[in-house]
Design a protein around this motif. Structure first.
Motif: not given
Length: 607
Positions: A202-206, A228-232, A572-577, A600-602
């Motif tokens: 998933x992704x969480x951003x401001x 979000x795509x969080x399973x189990x 990078x591996x963990x952030x997005x714009x 931030x990318x999860x």
């Protein structure tokens, strides 16, 4: 040790009567030696047959799990071939790659999402070409493919048959030791049941942006974005899935107290997100958030929750309640609430005949005053992928308006939609539909050009056809005649769509839509076009625009044009714009809107 101890106990009871202690010890030692000694080969008349050089050990080490190394058009190459005893006709299942990237035996029991089914069509020494016979997702390099249990069983049977030709009097089980197999299956079931594999992406951003409207309105907004795509979650059967974007209220405007709701804001309100619980080992299913009722999606989205419990293998009873926030629903009102109860019957499977039927009662209120009391029915009958019949219906109870001379409505059907579809082959599908509405809609008409309201534009009978052509080309057409009581003459309602997955070998995705309609609530037409492209694995752009004409009493904004642009970049591996820009120009509403998101990318990190 359990079985040896049990035999010792039983032997001791027997020995008390007829054997002395030394004789009992000798008897037990001889019994243990006989039970643990290697298999004795029967001798042919000409002498003993030499034993095979550890055949069971060699066979048991043959791999059953392989890595995908290349993906073509409906074909897949594996990093193994004849060297791993792969053969033509073998079947494999593809699952998502583990988070650690390690493809190992037993991966099929860890709960990774199923992607596709393969059949081996050609084998070389170190690779195997497979055909994709069924795809539930996108096949990618690095995913894991494991032999199906049936294929492993067939391979074992073939190996045993070959060994029996060499050693015809060798005694062996046909497929492993029954006691060992029972223990293994029990442990695998416990692992699958008690520890489902957690997958979190998933992704969480401001979000920071602004809106400028003609006439002097200017504002700034601060918000939050969640995908979000969080399973189990935590090894349980709880999931958190969906998207949400909201503003937190920092607004500076040149016109105090003024405000506007933009097209982008409306589309954002059609998102769904929430927590759901569904376990194959529990009769309970529930959900909380912004979501639709799984047993009756025609009721549209609710902000609230639902609860269902199976009281028989095929019967579920439940209830639901919440507000109705989706502006694309037929009966939208920002101050409306809904609550109800239902019963669902599910019989059969998607591989054969399937029945999925729901009936229930519900009540809606506006500002906590009862607005509607109605019964709803939703039924689906299908046979494999070839034929499906769907119907949803709502019938309102009689009601009288509390207003002076407000009138009354009798008990009658208020909404009904039926669809009969055929898909004789994968490339083509066609159907016949019937749509009926007794009351005027309350959806937001600015969403017409986004295709979110197409299901309401056709009234009466219509027919549609879909084609899935090679080269990622898709065609859609729908035609029908309006037959509402307010029409002075019948009119042809029509809609067309074209999607090109690879435009002129540029990698551009092109989507075109056109619709012309005449319904009880208004008439008009719209055209829209969408262009998108992934420039790299980490950079994607999309441009969407349209024009619409809507003649109706529901809105004064009868003519409008809009253009939206989106740029999405992984840093990078963990952030997005992410950047968004929107331009909207209508007869009664014109504005520009922009926003920028950093977050931030999860999970699913790229190196």
């Amino acid at each position: 040790m359990i079985y040896v101890s049990d035999w010792i106990r039983k032997s001791g009871l027997f020995l008390k009567g007829g054997f002395t202690r030394p004789a009992a010890v000798v008897f037990l030692v001889a019994t243990l030696y006989a039970s643990c000694s290697p298999i004795v080969l029967a001798q042919a008349p000409e002498g003993p047959t030499p034993p095979p050089p550890n055949p069971s050990t060699a066979e048991s080490r043959k791999p059953t799990v392989f890595r995908v190394k290349y993906v073509g058009d409906k074909t897949v190459y594996l990093e193994a071939g004849g060297n791993a005893d792969l053969q033509d006709g073998m079947k494999l299942s593809v699952v998502e790659a583990p988070p650690d990237g390690v493809v190992a035996e037993g991966i099929q029991y860890r709960g990774y999402e199923h992607v596709a089914e393969l059949v081996v069509s050609s084998v070389s020494d170190s690779s195997a070409l497979c055909d994709v016979v069924k795809a539930d997702g996108e096949v990618k390099v690095g995913q894991a493919a494991f032999l199906t249990p049936e294929t492993v069983h067939d391979r074992r049977q073939a190996e045993l048959a070959a060994d029996e030709d060499k050693y015809p009097i060798l005694m062996t089980f046909t497929y492993g030791d029954p006691l060992d197999e029972e223990v293994r299956e029990t442990r695998e079931a416990q692992v699958t049941r008690l520890t489902p594999m957690q997958r979190a992406q998933g992704r969480v951003g401001f979000d920071y942006g602004g809106t400028k409207e003609s006439g002097g309105f200017d504002s700034r907004q601060i918000g939050l974005v969640i995908d979000a795509n969080m399973r189990n979650i935590g090894g349980t059967y709880w999931n958190f899935i969906g998207s949400w974007r909201g503003n937190f209220g920092t607004s500076n405007s040149a016109l105090p107290g003024s405000g506007t709701q933009t097209l982008t804001d409306l589309v954002n309100r059609t998102y769904r997100i929430g927590f759901t619980y569904q376990s194959p080992y529990s009769p309970v299913t529930l959900g909380v958030g912004r979501l639709f009722l799984p047993w009756a999606p025609s009721l549209s989205t609710i902000d609230g929750g639902y609860f269902g419990r199976k009281f028989a293998r095929e019967v579920t009873l439940g209830f639901f309640g919440g507000s109705t926030p989706d502006p694309s629903s037929w009966s939208y009102n920002p101050n409306q609430h809904i609550a109800g109860a239902f019963v669902n019957v599910e019989h059969g499977s998607f591989d054969h005949f399937r029945l999925f039927s729901t009936m229930g009662v519900a009540v809606t209120s506006i500002q906590w005053k009862v607005a509607r009391q109605f019964a709803f029915f939703e039924n689906t009958w299908s046979w494999k992928q070839y034929v499906s019949l769907y119907n949803s219906l709502q019938a309102d109870a009689a009601r009288t308006s509390p207003l002076v001379n407000g009138g009354s409505n009798p008990t009658a059907v208020s909404q009904s939609y039926s669809s009969l579809h055929f898909q004789p082959i994968k490339l083509i599908g066609f159907g016949v539909n019937h749509n009926y509405f007794r009351s005027l809609p309350t959806f937001d008409p600015r969403l017409l050009g986004t295709s979110l309201l197409d299901q309401y534009l056709f009234q009466g009978f219509s027919g549609d056809m879909r084609l899935a052509l090679p080269k990622h080309i898709g065609l859609f057409a729908s035609l029908g005649k309006s037959n509402t009581t307010t029409d002075k003459k019948s009119s042809l309602n029509q809609a067309y769509g074209v999607s090109l997955g690879r435009l002129w070998n540029t990698g551009l995705l092109l989507d075109l839509h056109y619709s012309k309609f005449n319904s009880s609530f208004g008439s008009g037409k719209y055209e829209s076009v969408s262009l998108s492209k992934s420039l790299t694995d980490n950079f994607r752009v999309q441009l969407y625009g349209g024009h619409q004409i809507f003649n109706t009493t529901l809105s004064t904004n009868t003519n409008s044009n809009f253009v939206n642009g989106v740029v999405d970049l992984n840093v990078g591996p963990r952030y997005f714009l992410e950047g968004n820009y929107g331009w909207y120009h209508g007869s009664s509403l014109s504005y520009t809107q922009w926003s920028s998101v950093f977050g931030y990318r999860i999970g699913g990190f790229r190196k």
